[in-house]
Design an enzyme around this catalytic site. Structure first.
Site, mmCIF file in Angstrom:
data_model
loop_
_atom_site.group_PDB
_atom_site.id
_atom_site.type_symbol
_atom_site.label_atom_id
_atom_site.label_comp_id
_atom_site.label_asym_id
_atom_site.label_seq_id
_atom_site.Cartn_x
_atom_site.Cartn_y
_atom_site.Cartn_z
ATOM 1 C CG HIS A 145 51.531 24.401 41.671
ATOM 2 N ND1 HIS A 145 50.799 24.407 42.832
ATOM 3 C CD2 HIS A 145 52.338 23.312 41.759
ATOM 4 C CE1 HIS A 145 51.139 23.376 43.587
ATOM 5 N NE2 HIS A 145 52.077 22.708 42.958
ATOM 6 C CE LYS A 175 47.720 30.220 40.739
ATOM 7 N NZ LYS A 175 48.627 29.164 41.211
ATOM 8 C CG ASP A 211 53.965 20.591 44.968
ATOM 9 O OD1 ASP A 211 53.572 20.599 43.785
ATOM 10 O OD2 ASP A 211 53.446 21.279 45.862
ATOM 11 C CE1 TYR A 260 45.372 29.742 44.120
ATOM 12 C CE2 TYR A 260 45.843 29.473 46.453
ATOM 13 C CZ TYR A 260 45.702 28.942 45.185
ATOM 14 O OH TYR A 260 45.903 27.600 44.998
#
Length: 186
Positions: free
Chosen positions: A62, A72, A170, A132
């Site tokens: 992603h 991130k 996904d 994250y």
């Protein structure tokens, strides 16, 4: 803090010190002044936390594209993951290349993935928790998803196609070669 620059420009493996005693340990997992010294100066505006109950859960690949890109800072607070970043910065000499690192509760390492990279991970243990920090808010219109096991990228995942546990999104993600024009970075 231990810092290692990985082969893709801007991706860093950071391991903050831990202070152990008979009770356990203490670690400062984020400090804006310390992170600024290694070049991470963009403010974080969103924190995410995931739990994967099984070994072999794959989340990704992603990213978010401009005008709402995300950097991130990823860490694993329980269990272990194999964390992957793929360079999708247009014009980068490492466009389409990937790096990976094992992040675990034991090693306390974190992966800094700047904007311009796809991100994904595979759990190496059951009941793995990943946290994250993000430099941009989630924006559905700017989110992009690429097939985790795309042959063009050649990522060496620690699970086979049959072992991987994926979300429907996904599982149905497009191949990298069919969406290269998505990634137009300034």
């Amino acid at each position: 803090m231990k810092m290692e620059s990985l082969p893709l420009e801007g991706v860093l493996l950071l391991t903050p010190p831990r202070f152990d005693d008979c009770r356990g340990f203490f670690s400062e997992t984020y400090n804006a002044a310390l992170w600024a010294k290694v070049g991470i100066t963009t403010p974080f505006v969103q924190d995410n936390h995931s739990l994967s109950r099984h070994r072999g859960v794959v989340r990704g690949l992603h990213c978010q594209v401009p005008p709402c890109p995300q950097g991130k800072l990823v860490r694993c607070s329980q269990g272990a993951i194999w964390d992957v970043a793929v360079d999708v910065r247009t014009g980068s000499p490492t466009f389409g290349q990937w790096v990976a690192a094992t992040l675990s509760a034991e090693n306390g390492s974190q992966l800094w993935i700047p904007p311009g990279f796809l991100h994904g991970f595979c759990t190496l243990r059951e009941n793995t928790e990943v946290q994250y920090k993000c430099t941009g808010l989630w924006d559905r219109a700017c989110e992009r998803v690429v097939r985790w096991n795309d042959e063009t990228l050649g990522i060496e995942w620690p699970v086979s196609d049959r072992q991987a546990i994926l979300s429907p999104r996904d599982e149905q993600a497009p191949a990298f070669s069919s969406v290269i024009d998505w990634f137009q970075w300034p």
